[in-house]
Scaffold this motif. Structure first.
Motif, PDB file in Angstrom:
ATOM      1  N   GLY A  44      -3.558  -3.189  29.423  1.00 58.54           N
ATOM      2  CA  GLY A  44      -2.668  -3.414  30.655  1.00 58.54           C
ATOM      3  C   GLY A  44      -3.424  -2.843  31.948  1.00 58.54           C
ATOM      4  O   GLY A  44      -2.718  -2.873  33.146  1.00 58.54           O
ATOM      5  N   LYS A  47      -8.149  -5.460  33.198  1.00 59.08           N
ATOM      6  CA  LYS A  47      -9.398  -5.788  32.785  1.00 59.08           C
ATOM      7  C   LYS A  47      -9.627  -7.100  32.720  1.00 59.08           C
ATOM      8  O   LYS A  47     -10.558  -7.976  33.304  1.00 59.08           O
ATOM      9  CB  LYS A  47      -9.849  -5.208  31.206  1.00 59.08           C
ATOM     10  CG  LYS A  47      -9.985  -3.603  31.141  1.00 59.08           C
ATOM     11  CD  LYS A  47     -10.498  -3.238  30.018  1.00 59.08           C
ATOM     12  CE  LYS A  47      -9.502  -3.791  28.908  1.00 59.08           C
ATOM     13  NZ  LYS A  47      -8.082  -3.250  28.838  1.00 59.08           N
ATOM     14  N   THR A  49      -7.669  -9.463  33.908  1.00 56.29           N
ATOM     15  CA  THR A  49      -7.406 -10.191  35.244  1.00 56.29           C
ATOM     16  C   THR A  49      -8.755  -9.884  36.240  1.00 56.29           C
ATOM     17  O   THR A  49      -8.905 -10.938  36.814  1.00 56.29           O
ATOM     18  CB  THR A  49      -6.186  -9.132  35.983  1.00 56.29           C
ATOM     19  OG1 THR A  49      -4.983  -9.342  35.144  1.00 56.29           O
ATOM     20  CG2 THR A  49      -5.933  -9.822  37.339  1.00 56.29           C
TER      21      THR A  49
HETATM   22  N1  LIG Z   1      -0.017 -14.072  33.932  1.00 50.32           N
HETATM   23  C1  LIG Z   1       0.702 -12.892  34.007  1.00 50.32           C
HETATM   24  N2  LIG Z   1       1.802 -12.793  34.487  1.00 50.32           N
HETATM   25  C2  LIG Z   1       2.205 -11.567  35.039  1.00 50.32           C
HETATM   26  N3  LIG Z   1       1.777 -10.438  34.717  1.00 50.32           N
HETATM   27  C3  LIG Z   1       0.467 -10.408  34.100  1.00 50.32           C
HETATM   28  C4  LIG Z   1      -0.201 -11.560  33.884  1.00 50.32           C
HETATM   29  N4  LIG Z   1      -1.382 -11.370  33.150  1.00 50.32           N
HETATM   30  C5  LIG Z   1      -1.214  -9.841  33.459  1.00 50.32           C
HETATM   31  N5  LIG Z   1      -0.280  -9.457  33.795  1.00 50.32           N
HETATM   32  C6  LIG Z   1      -0.098  -8.209  33.848  1.00 50.32           C
HETATM   33  O1  LIG Z   1      -1.003  -7.497  34.832  1.00 50.32           O
HETATM   34  C7  LIG Z   1      -1.277  -6.268  34.169  1.00 50.32           C
HETATM   35  C8  LIG Z   1      -2.907  -6.265  33.782  1.00 50.32           C
HETATM   36  O2  LIG Z   1      -2.923  -6.977  32.793  1.00 50.32           O
HETATM   37  P1  LIG Z   1      -4.477  -7.445  32.066  1.00 50.32           P
HETATM   38  O3  LIG Z   1      -5.357  -7.973  33.392  1.00 50.32           O
HETATM   39  O4  LIG Z   1      -4.394  -8.519  30.850  1.00 50.32           O
HETATM   40  O5  LIG Z   1      -4.966  -6.254  31.321  1.00 50.32           O
HETATM   41  P2  LIG Z   1      -5.822  -5.716  30.310  1.00 50.32           P
HETATM   42  O6  LIG Z   1      -6.741  -6.944  29.899  1.00 50.32           O
HETATM   43  O7  LIG Z   1      -6.645  -4.481  30.793  1.00 50.32           O
HETATM   44  O8  LIG Z   1      -5.145  -5.481  28.908  1.00 50.32           O
HETATM   45  C9  LIG Z   1      -0.438  -5.862  33.010  1.00 50.32           C
HETATM   46  O9  LIG Z   1       0.815  -5.107  33.313  1.00 50.32           O
HETATM   47  C10 LIG Z   1      -0.070  -7.264  32.468  1.00 50.32           C
HETATM   48  O10 LIG Z   1       1.360  -7.107  31.875  1.00 50.32           O
END
Ligand SMILES: Nc1ncnc2c1ncn2[C@@H]1O[C@H](COP(=O)(O)OP(=O)(O)O)[C@@H](O)[C@H]1O
Ligand SMILES: [Mg+2]
Length: 225
Positions: A44, A47, A49
């Motif tokens: 979360g 990463k 993203t």
């Molecule tokens: N498509 C999306 N829509 C809304 N929130 C998102 C989306 N993708 C990721 N998030 C949120 O953005 C944050 C970072 O997510 P992410 O990049 O997947 O982290 P990681 O890969 O480190 O687990 C988290 O709070 C996640 O819930």
């Protein structure tokens, strides 16, 4: 060494109805050509993203991504797709192989989509299959392969066109320890023997030790390394 990835003050806010989720809060990071970098942080923290924004799959809210001298923000969608096709290979936690094609078919299709000539494919595929220990698995379908073998096919598919950058999202997340070690050692080989630049993200510090440099991430920030 040349700088191949530059990320400047990158921000990404997801909007879910009225709720804003800040995923990247001003990230700066640079990667040199030939480096094997890991970004480590808890689930979360942003990463994936970050990785998908670098790969041109996600659009940032603000900030810059410069890949091999090209500013992704200055390009239209078609140009970004072209950069992605030519310069980037992706591997994912889920191997995402096409189940109806053999290992060979999966790799050859990726090469074909990227515009590789048939004549060039054979020798290249042989050498990558050999490096990844897949010579005797090429005619098998994904369902007939172990998780570790499937991930090795996915790596071959990602690097068959010799992309300048390999982006890996938790590449060992679905593997047992033995296969995880094997895959990580192969990534290290690709980096050391072919000079493949690799950016890998993981929540697991034990996975990150295979890389040359580790950068920590928390709550949408990359911490100074
Ligand atoms: N498509 C999306 N829509 C809304 N929130 C998102 C989306 N993708 C990721 N998030 C949120 O953005 C944050 C970072 O997510 P992410 O990049 O997947 O982290 P990681 O890969 O480190 O687990 C988290 O709070 C996640 O819930
Ligand atoms: Mg993730």
């Amino acid at each position: 060494m040349a700088e191949i990835i530059r990320v400047d003050n990158l921000r990404k806010v997801y909007r879910l109805g009225r709720v804003e989720v800040p995923a990247l809060r001003g990230v700066n990071v640079t990667v040199q050509e030939g480096e094997f970098l890991s970004i480590v942080g808890p689930s979360g923290c942003g990463k994936s993203t970050l990785l998908y924004t670098i790969g041109g799959l996600t659009k940032p809210s603000s900030g810059k991504v410069i890949l091999d001298g090209d500013d992704l923000g200055q390009m239209n969608e078609a140009q970004r797709t072209e950069v992605r096709r030519k310069k980037i290979g992706f591997i994912f936690q889920r191997f995402n192989l096409l189940p109806t094609l053999s290992a060979y078919g999966n790799i050859a299709l990726a090469a074909h989509i990227a515009g590789m000539k048939n004549g060039a494919l054979g020798p290249e595929l042989d050498s990558i299959a050999k490096l990844l220990g897949l010579e005797h698995r090429l005619q098998h379908h994904p369902g007939e392969l172990s998780g570790g073998e499937q991930q090795r096919v996915a790596i071959a598919r990602a690097v068959i066109t010799r992309p300048k950058i390999l982006l890996a999202d938790e590449p060992t997340g679905n593997l047992d320890t033995e296969n995880s070690d094997l895959v990580l050692n192969l990534l290290k080989d690709l980096n050391q023997k072919m000079g493949q630049t690799i950016m890998m993200i993981t929540h697991n510090p034990e996975v990150a030790i295979y890389s040359d440099r580790i950068v920590n991430m928390r709550d949408g920030h990359v911490l100074e390394s």
